[in-house]
Design an enzyme around this catalytic site. Structure first.
Site, PDB file in Angstrom:
ATOM      1  N   ASP A 205       0.869  -1.169   0.000  1.00  0.00           N
ATOM      2  CA  ASP A 205       0.000   0.000   0.000  1.00  0.00           C
ATOM      3  C   ASP A 205       0.911   1.225   0.000  1.00  0.00           C
ATOM      4  OD1 ASP A 205      -2.109   1.742   0.042  1.00  0.00           O
ATOM      5  OD2 ASP A 205      -3.176   0.733   1.675  1.00  0.00           O
TER       6      ASP A 205
HETATM    7  C1  BGC Z   1      -5.014   3.149  -0.129  1.00  0.00           C
HETATM    8  C2  BGC Z   1      -5.070   2.094  -1.217  1.00  0.00           C
HETATM    9  C3  BGC Z   1      -4.917   2.740  -2.558  1.00  0.00           C
HETATM   10  C4  BGC Z   1      -3.589   3.480  -2.592  1.00  0.00           C
HETATM   11  C5  BGC Z   1      -3.268   4.137  -3.915  1.00  0.00           C
HETATM   12  C6  BGC Z   1      -3.806   4.049  -0.278  1.00  0.00           C
HETATM   13  O1  BGC Z   1      -3.952   5.166   0.534  1.00  0.00           O
HETATM   14  O2  BGC Z   1      -5.000   2.531   1.134  1.00  0.00           O
HETATM   15  O3  BGC Z   1      -6.284   1.391  -1.131  1.00  0.00           O
HETATM   16  O4  BGC Z   1      -4.991   1.788  -3.573  1.00  0.00           O
HETATM   17  O5  BGC Z   1      -3.617   4.480  -1.597  1.00  0.00           O
HETATM   18  O6  BGC Z   1      -4.018   5.257  -4.117  1.00  0.00           O
END
Ligand code: BGC
Length: 748
Positions: free
Chosen positions: A288
């Site tokens: 993540d």
């Molecule tokens: C989120 C993810 C997301 C990623 C990219 C993170 O803050 O937890 O679910 O895919 O950002 O935007």
């Protein structure tokens, strides 16, 4: 942020795409990995052999987009060309990983998320929230939705979609429950897997996320989820295990939190041991955004690709990883394994063979797919004295519509999953601002109602003042109050109560007008202190791009409601395991002990004997069903449950037959019963349909940590057939012999 002019956008997208080298078409001997007749694994090995260490490393490190890139220069990443990067990355997207043009390996263009292409500069079609479509209890609905949003991703220049959220709704206040698929591992897996299959049908990669037990947003990078292995295997991990088996996502996204003190993205036990070991997962783990904490521990702990630099403070998987290979702290074989997994996913999901090409999107057709998803998902919670439908043939003369901008829009959840609506945000300027601006889809329930009920007079009241709302209600034959709860990534709901004066408005309206209907737009469960005072309640969750039309068609009976709750609506916060979310978003690391173990949602309620406000699986229809013919049998190791459903009412409708099993005491389940199967059947009046549901043996077992085996205890089990977890219509007995097996044995 303002939406860019369309032609500017097209230029940005095509600029970005031309850097992705087209793969060679023929299986020329120089590039034998382009031979489509070979398996994905064979092609991966062939290209891997042709790659230098630097090329392999290139695949393991991802960039964020936009302003974030300004923070990168050669002092951070030696040799990086920021200008080129900026010209390549699609503005406003989630991320980018360079390709290897000389080998025909395309760049990876990543976009959020589960309900549609998320980008502040791109207006795209939004599905209803994932929790909403989970309420369809029909994987065909999420699969159709996944196909649509995956196509929009492709046509917008993306080949990796960060979709597939299947974290269990363990905390009712979790601000991301709307991105997930409910509180039960089987339902969550089936519905999430449908979406992933649909997305990947477009020859792009989907993730499944966030692995693992990322159950709250408060302090999501600080929290350690403390839970026993068996409990996790039987709950949150089971949702991932089943979803992966049913949809084969190219990537798994590891989460921000720690699991029993070890960060998820460096968790050897859950990434190497369970995911890649016991479950035999062949794809890659991406982090993540900002979830990586080291080079060596993360690489050796099973993380294959660092995402979205500079969300992490350090480019751990850039130069530091090369150094770690040089000094032997990360073995070369591990780098091969990391690259192999990414390449395998790219071949297997069609990313190499089907280069992305930006193109025109049929928004009108896609809006209808979103509307159909909502129509099959929204849940009629209460309908006293046949209050609904408001059929055109017997339409009320005057209707008051009250609250929640129902004259203009329907609400979306916030954060990285929110889609910029086609036509723009209908109610701008609300919420904390920036990436957490509230987004309202320009789909007005009131306008749709006016169209459906042309002979009716409508009056709108904003619901800002209790007295004005009551006055508007008193002057009408029917009052429809729209209430809402906005939830978003990075924030948990402060409580399950509706914000502002909404409860007071509903109570006052209900007093002023005996024919009050409430439509609830929410991220998940909310409290309804006024539920006894109103005649009908529709749970609309966040209903998507055409939510207004879908709500209307359900209210007027153009569509018969068939959604069922994918999570429990408690009667009060005291009934929850933790009435309040633990911890803070800033400050020291902290832990949450999930003492309920695998007893999540209705299982906890059963265990405690709590009566919820609306139970898991509950949902009404405008027709009635008779459920019967329940039979449970076992042939070899396979348990099958059969049942029949008759539509005993006067109109077509869909029933969701739900099969629960109650274990003997000796089985030591986390709670008295589990959902083990379900089937949605659409039936004409008088028609009878039959279902045969095959039961996954893991749903009958407990997990034995000492041996790594699933264990089915011998004994007599009670099989229940229900129209909801609180509405069991038939039971039968099933005798099971004891059995032990591993997840790996089930795959053979
Ligand atoms: C989120 C993810 C997301 C990623 C990219 C993170 O803050 O937890 O679910 O895919 O950002 O935007």
């Amino acid at each position: 942020m303002k939406t860019l002019h369309a032609s500017l956008l097209a230029t940005a997208v095509s600029l970005a795409l031309c850097t992705a080298a087209p793969p060679l078409l023929a299986a020329g001997s120089a590039q034998p990995w382009m031979d489509k007749a070979r398996t994905s694994a064979q092609r991966t090995e062939l290209v891997l052999k042709a790659m230098t260490l630097e090329e392999k490393l290139l695949l393991l490190f991802g960039y964020a987009s936009g302003d974030q890139l300004a923070q990168i220069d050669a002092s951070v990443i030696p040799g990086v060309n920021t200008r080129e990067l900026k010209a390549t990355v699609i503005p406003g997207s989630a991320g980018y990983i360079p390709g290897i043009p000389r080998l025909g390996i395309p760049a990876q263009f990543q976009t959020d998320a589960s309900i549609g292409v998320r980008n502040p500069y791109l207006e795209r079609t939004s599905l209803p929230s994932s929790l909403a479509t989970a309420a369809s209890w029909d994987p065909r609905v999420t699969e159709a939705g996944g196909k649509m949003i995956g196509l929009e991703a492709r046509l917008s220049g993306f080949n990796v979609m960060l979709a597939g959220g299947v974290n269990l709704a363990r905390e009712a206040q979790n601000g991301r429950n709307f991105e997930y698929t409910g509180e039960d591992p089987l339902l969550a897996a089936e519905m999430g897997a449908g979406l992933i299959r649909g997305v990947q049908a477009n020859h792009i990669i989907s993730t499944v996320k966030h692995y693992l037990i990322n159950a709250q947003e408060t302090g999501r990078t600080l929290v350690s989820a403390q839970i026993s292995e068996p409990a996790l295997r039987m709950s949150d991990a089971l949702a991932f295990e089943l979803a992966i088996e049913k949809s084969s996502p190219g990537s798994v996204m590891c989460s921000y939190n720690r699991i029993n003190d070890v960060y998820a993205c460096q968790n050897d036990k859950w990434q190497n041991g369970v995911l890649k070991g016991d479950w035999g997962y062949k794809g890659y783990v991406m982090s993540d955004w900002g979830a990586v904490h080291s080079t060596v521990q993360d690489a050796n702990g099973g993380l294959d690709q660092q995402s979205g630099f500079p969300f992490d403070k350090v480019p751990y998987f850039a130069a530091p990883l090369k150094d770690a290979v040089a000094d032997g702290s990360v073995p070369k074989a591990r780098i091969d394994d990391m690259a192999r997994r990414i390449l395998w996913a790219m071949f297997d999901k069609g990313v190499v063979d089907h280069p992305i090409k930006a193109g025109a999107i049929d928004y009108a057709a896609h809006a209808l797919i979103s509307q159909a998803a909502a129509e099959q998902s929204l849940v009629l919670l209460k309908n006293e004295a046949g209050m609904l439908p408001l059929a055109p043939s017997a339409a009320p003369k005057r209707v008051a519509i009250i609250g929640s901008y129902a004259d203009k829009a329907v609400l979306s959840g916030g954060g990285s999953a929110v889609v910029t609506p086609i036509g723009g945000n209908a109610v701008p300027g609300l919420g904390p601002g920036g990436w957490l601006t509230q987004v309202w889809e320009p789909s007005s329930p009131m306008k749709a109602l006016q169209q459906q009920l042309p002979a009716t007079q409508f009056a709108f009241d904003a619901g800002t003042h209790v007295d004005a709302a009551a006055k508007a209600a008193a002057a009408a034959d029917v009052a429809i109050v729209f209430v809402h709860q906005w939830t978003a990534e990075s924030l948990d709901a402060p409580s399950l109560s509706l914000g502002g004066n909404q409860d007071a408005v509903v109570s006052a309206v209900a007093k002023a007008n005996p024919n009050t209907v409430v439509v609830v737009e929410s991220g998940g469960a909310v409290l309804m202190p006024w539920h006894k005072d109103v005649k009908a309640i529709l749970a609309a969750f966040y209903p998507g791009a055409r939510g207004g039309e879908a709500i209307t068609r359900l209210l007027t009976g153009a569509v018969n409601p068939s959604g069922r709750l994918p999570l429990t609506f408690p009667a009060s916060a005291d009934q929850l395991v933790r009435p309040k979310i633990t911890g803070k978003s800033e400050g020291p690391l902290f832990t949450v002990r999930y003492t309920e173990g695998a007893a999540v949602g209705y299982k906890w309620f059963d265990l405690q004997g709590h009566k919820p406000l609306y139970a898991f699986g509950h949902g009404l229809s405008y027709t009635s069903f008779e459920l019967g013919g329940l039979q449970a049998s076992q042939a070899k190791a396979q348990v099958t449950v059969k049942f029949s459903v008759k539509n005993t009412g006067k109109r077509e409708g869909a029933s969701v037959g739900q099969v629960y099993i109650r274990a003997p005491h000796s089985a030591k389940w986390e709670a008295p019963r589990r959902l083990v199967g379900f089937d949605k059947l659409k039936l004409k009046p008088g028609e009878t349909g039959t279902s045969a549901v095959k039961i996954d043996p893991r749903l009958l077992a407990t997990f034995d940590e000492a041996t790594g085996q699933w264990v089915i205890a011998p004994g007599t089990y009670e099989v229940q057939l229900g129209a909801g977890s609180d509405d069991i219509r038939a039971t039968t007995k099933l005798s099971l012999a004891g059995r032990r097996f591993t997840s790996a044995q089930l795959r053979r």
